[in-house]
Write an enzyme that holds these catalytic residues in place. Structure first.
Site, PDB file in Angstrom:
ATOM      1  N   CYS A   1       8.538   3.022   0.787  1.00 28.89           N
ATOM      2  CA  CYS A   1       7.181   3.364   1.058  1.00 28.89           C
ATOM      3  C   CYS A   1       6.389   3.091   0.981  1.00 28.89           C
ATOM      4  CB  CYS A   1       7.518   2.131  -1.320  1.00 28.89           C
ATOM      5  SG  CYS A   1       9.037   2.089  -1.631  1.00 28.89           S
TER       6      CYS A   1
ATOM      7  N   HIS B   1       1.202   3.688  -4.713  1.00 25.96           N
ATOM      8  CA  HIS B   1       2.621   3.741  -4.602  1.00 25.96           C
ATOM      9  C   HIS B   1       3.110   3.869  -6.440  1.00 25.96           C
ATOM     10  CE1 HIS B   1       6.558   3.989  -3.953  1.00 25.96           C
ATOM     11  NE2 HIS B   1       7.303   2.555  -3.984  1.00 25.96           N
TER      12      HIS B   1
ATOM     13  N   ASN C   1       9.728   7.842  -7.925  1.00 25.41           N
ATOM     14  CA  ASN C   1       9.429   7.408  -6.665  1.00 25.41           C
ATOM     15  C   ASN C   1      10.457   8.012  -5.619  1.00 25.41           C
ATOM     16  OD1 ASN C   1       9.122   5.212  -4.941  1.00 25.41           O
ATOM     17  ND2 ASN C   1      10.349   3.893  -5.937  1.00 25.41           N
TER      18      ASN C   1
END
Ligand code: ACO
Length: 326
Positions: free
Chosen positions: A112, A251, A281
């Protein structure tokens, strides 16, 4: 001499998977997913579409936004943990789809945090004097790593891609970064099989070991700590106060993680750009997609300081300080 972001672009596949859809797949509810994560829906790439297909569209849009043609690109780097194949790299496949030849292209993996690592890598490619302009892409088909029988992970993930064109300039746009990692947390977030440790076999497929496994609540606490600390580190490193920052692009793993970071730093949550409800996500793609949306919505003005901040598998984490020059 410095490096600036000249254009941004993103691409989200059209298929939408809603929380209601998950109610029919696993033992969950719209209410649980919404209150525990902030996610309402996520995008899923159709069968046959892979990360390079998403990435090339984001790249074309970033070039258009920068007012350049893809032929003006001198290198391509791509953050992904869901490449089309082990090799060739997704960046090479994007290069070919853009019709480019004889430029360096490669992937790198920081889960990520990948896009944040990419901005720093790309900046240094340019500062070393060899290249004037490049594409930093983050493209993910996380649905391909998702076990749709595991309610604790499947509701979280989605597919998408974001890209930026970065360019040599007299001004400093990508001011600097704080990047870190701790590989001892390997097993908190990983795909156990498919690599050289545990190659694909009937057994690995049967035991569903090619899918992402996650220790959600342990990660949750580390994520808040690591992301808060990254913002503090970058403010300290560049001698800025939190009031100097116009927008934080985090994020998008969990709305409660973003809220925890905001609380820890005593920064109003309104200063964080949040789109988790639409996409979930998307690993490395979250930050560049959110950045592109924030820019296109007019939330970023020339001269503004922005911070990107992320956390992911590795574990990896970090932040970039960006001055918006466009
Ligand atoms: N629907 C209903 N119940 C669920 C679901 C679901 N989808 N998922 C888990 N539960 C249940 C659990 O089984 C547990 O039940 P139990 O109490 O009977 O055992 C209960 O809900 C609570 O589970 P927790 O895991 O404690 O729930 P938590 O509030 O921690 O939320 C979550 C889970 C959303 C996963 C959270 O921990 C989180 O967001 N963690 C961080 C994720 C992250 O940051 N990942 C890193 C990035 S991903 C990447 O890099 C690719």
């Amino acid at each position: 001499m410095g490096v600036v972001i000249k254009g941004t672009g993103s691409y989200l596949p059209e298929i939408i998977l809603t929380n209601r859809d998950f109610e029919m797949m696993v033992d969950t509810s719209d209410e649980w997913i919404t209150t525990r994560t902030g996610i309402k829906e996520r995008r899923i790439a159709p069968r046959g579409m892979a990360s390079s297909d998403l990435g090339v569209e984001a790249a074309k849009r970033a070039c258009e936004d920068a007012g350049i043609s893809p032929e003006d690109i001198e290198f391509i780097i791509c953050a992904t943990i869901s490449p089309d194949k082990f090799f060739p790299s997704t960046a090479c496949l994007i290069q070919s789809k853009l019709g480019l030849r004889d430029i360096p292209s490669f992937d790198f993996s920081a889960a990520c945090s990948g896009f944040l690592y990419g901005l720093e890598i790309g900046k240094n490619f340019i500062l070393n004097g060899e290249y004037r302009r490049g594409l930093v892409i983050a493209s993910e088909c996380m649905s391909r790593l998702t076990d749709y029988t595991d309610r604790s992970t499947c509701v979280l993930l989605g597919d998408g891609a974001g890209a930026v064109v970065i360019e040599k300039s007299d001004e400093e746009g990508i001011v600097g970064s704080y990047l870190s990692s701790d590989g001892s947390y390997e097993k908190l977030l990983h795909a156990p099989a498919g690599g050289s440790r545990l190659p694909a076999s009937f057994d690995t497929v049967e035991r569903r070991l090619h899918f992402m496994k996650m220790e959600g609540s342990a990660l949750f606490k580390i994520a808040i700590q690591a992301m808060s600390n990254s913002v503090k580190k970058i403010l300290e490193k560049y001698n800025l106060k939190k009031e100097d920052i116009s927008l934080i692009v985090p994020h998008q793993a969990n709305l409660r993680i973003i809220a925890g970071v905001a609380r820890n730093l005593d920064i109003p949550i309104e200063k964080f750009y949040i789109n988790i409800e639409k996409y979930g996500n998307m690993s490395a793609a979250c930050v560049p997609v959110a950045l592109d949306e924030a820019v296109k919505k007019g939330l970023v003005k020339k001269g503004d300081f922005l911070i990107t901040v992320a956390f992911g598998g590795g574990l990896t984490w970090g932040a970039n300080l960006i001055r918006w020059i466009k």
